[in-house]
Design a protein around this motif. Structure first.
Motif, PDB file in Angstrom:
ATOM      1  N   UNK A  91     -50.006 -17.249  -0.291  1.00  0.00           N
ATOM      2  CA  UNK A  91     -50.301 -18.656  -0.564  1.00  0.00           C
ATOM      3  C   UNK A  91     -49.061 -19.536  -0.607  1.00  0.00           C
ATOM      4  N   UNK A  92     -48.075 -19.175  -1.406  1.00  0.00           N
ATOM      5  CA  UNK A  92     -46.913 -20.062  -1.528  1.00  0.00           C
ATOM      6  C   UNK A  92     -46.002 -19.971  -0.301  1.00  0.00           C
ATOM      7  N   UNK A  93     -45.948 -18.821   0.319  1.00  0.00           N
ATOM      8  CA  UNK A  93     -45.169 -18.699   1.555  1.00  0.00           C
ATOM      9  C   UNK A  93     -45.759 -19.585   2.644  1.00  0.00           C
ATOM     10  N   UNK A  94     -47.066 -19.497   2.826  1.00  0.00           N
ATOM     11  CA  UNK A  94     -47.721 -20.277   3.880  1.00  0.00           C
ATOM     12  C   UNK A  94     -47.688 -21.769   3.565  1.00  0.00           C
ATOM     13  N   UNK A  95     -47.931 -22.122   2.315  1.00  0.00           N
ATOM     14  CA  UNK A  95     -47.896 -23.530   1.947  1.00  0.00           C
ATOM     15  C   UNK A  95     -46.544 -24.153   2.214  1.00  0.00           C
ATOM     16  N   UNK A  96     -45.486 -23.413   1.871  1.00  0.00           N
ATOM     17  CA  UNK A  96     -44.135 -23.921   2.128  1.00  0.00           C
ATOM     18  C   UNK A  96     -43.928 -24.166   3.626  1.00  0.00           C
ATOM     19  N   UNK A  97     -44.367 -23.229   4.446  1.00  0.00           N
ATOM     20  CA  UNK A  97     -44.196 -23.388   5.892  1.00  0.00           C
ATOM     21  C   UNK A  97     -44.984 -24.578   6.427  1.00  0.00           C
ATOM     22  N   UNK A  98     -46.223 -24.731   5.969  1.00  0.00           N
ATOM     23  CA  UNK A  98     -47.010 -25.897   6.399  1.00  0.00           C
ATOM     24  C   UNK A  98     -46.241 -27.187   6.111  1.00  0.00           C
TER      25      UNK A  98
END
Length: 409
Positions: free
Chosen positions: A253-260
């Motif tokens: 969740x936080x990895x993907x959110x940061x990338x978005x």
């Protein structure tokens, strides 16, 4: 969507210290130095069941973050979401034969009541995924325009390779990422994806499921990660101070959110610090809705447990530690609460100048709540054994415990 009422935070003499906290992205402690308004985003619940002790432990950690900042005379702009449409919610509603929206509202209201009872300070903005959809759609469309997203059988996926910083939150190997993706809502084995790790941005409408107008994306509903990104960017902007949640949110969740967010804005990082609370176990296994091994806050309250005791049980463990809930943990907290209340009920007591400083120092040092509790224990033992002559001491202790630890004596 509305949050819950705020309990008053007593003012204390002096001023607190800047918070030094463990940052998952760097793997070590950093000292946060927000401006006059500190910005905090904490991922909220998916409301298909009641608040359990694992949830409460996470929100307790970030309540302490707020209290430390308030003690430095800063304001806090705190934002929390509610994932009020998602697969687990829809599955539970179908299983129980109830309307998914009604189930979401029912459990969200129970969460509000639990947070109020535990004296958790509310977010300034409490935002549901459904109400955020008008802001989510343009972000997904922009990712498509940037070449960072692609369509697969009507669904829209984010390409993790579009972000040169992908992986810098969790620092996991790709094999570990793939395993966690499969365990935590991803679909790494779906044929046709450019990268097995690519997460869903927009899910095309399925028969029997709710859907919304997605503009050029077609009817559907948002993916999990883009929901939090849209809410955080809308209310806090890029580069906010702390992104928080349980340690099970580090990936994906936080990895993907940061990338978005980083691809959308061209800025890095999304948050200055990624802060994660440990997991709470019951009978040797992590407490989780999927396993059903839960201790509900509302059930404890119904059984007559003082919410202050529940809060002290949470505070007795360091926020980053994994620990186990037992009857003894709760009984120790009940005993401690009684001891403290007896100590502050006297008309005078030992000096508290050192005590308040000790609590502040402990919390500023990576939210070391157990050390803060030990400091109050020492004062209470001295009060019991020798007493004191400071007429203002019991009142200051009571206010300090309330203001900094959220425990009403």
């Amino acid at each position: 969507m509305h949050a819950w009422p705020a309990s008053e935070v007593p003012a204390l003499p002096g001023q607190g210290r800047d918070l030094r906290i463990h940052d998952t992205a760097t793997g070590g402690p950093i000292t946060l130095d927000p401006g006059p308004v500190a910005r905090l985003y904490v991922c909220g619940i998916t409301p298909y069941d009641a608040t359990h002790i694992g949830h409460a432990a996470t929100y307790n950690a970030f309540d302490l973050v707020q209290r430390v900042w308030l003690d430095t005379k800063r304001q806090v702009h705190y934002v929390q979401n509610v994932t009020d449409v998602d697969d687990p919610l829809l599955e539970r509603a179908e299983r129980d034969g109830v309307d998914w929206a009604a189930l979401a509202e029912q459990e969200t209201q129970l969460f509000r009541e639990d947070m109020t009872a535990l004296r958790m300070l509310p977010p300034r903005r409490y935002v549901g995924a459904v109400e955020a959809i008008p802001g989510i759609v343009p972000l997904v469309e922009r990712l498509c325009d940037l070449g960072a997203a692609y369509e697969l059988e009507g669904d829209t996926y984010f390409s993790v390779e579009a972000d040169p910083h992908f992986g810098q939150v969790s620092h996991l190997e790709s094999a570990a990422m793939r395993l966690l993706s499969a365990e935590r809502g991803g679909d790494p084995d779906r044929p046709g994806k450019k990268n097995p790790l690519d997460p869903m941005l927009w899910s095309a409408a399925r028969e029997g499921e709710p859907s919304w107008d997605g503009g050029s994306l077609g009817r559907g509903r948002p993916g999990w990660h883009i929901e939090c990104v849209a809410i955080a960017l809308d209310h806090l902007g890029m580069g906010f101070d702390v992104q928080g949640g349980g340690s099970d949110l580090v990936f994906p969740h936080h990895e993907m959110g940061a990338s978005h967010a980083q691809v959308l804005t061209g800025e890095f990082p999304m948050a200055k610090a990624y802060v994660h609370a440990g997991m709470v176990a019951l009978h040797g296994e992590k407490m989780s809705k999927s396993k059903g091994n839960l201790v509900f806050v509302s059930r404890l309250r119904q059984d007559g447990v003082d919410p202050a005791s529940i809060r002290l049980a949470l505070l007795s463990h360091h926020y980053r530690a994994d620990w186990e809930w037992t009857d003894q943990v709760l009984q120790d907290a009940v005993t401690r609460l009684g001891h403290w209340r007896a100590a502050v009920s006297r008309p005078d007591g030992p000096s508290v100048e050192v005590l308040v400083d000790e609590i502040r120092e402990a919390l500023a040092n990576d939210l070391d709540a157990p050390a803060a509790l030990t400091a109050v224990d020492r004062w209470a033992v001295t009060q019991e054994r020798q007493g004191g002559t400071d007429a203002g001491a019991p009142g200051i202790v009571s206010r300090a415990v309330d203001a900094l630890l959220g425990v009403a004596l």
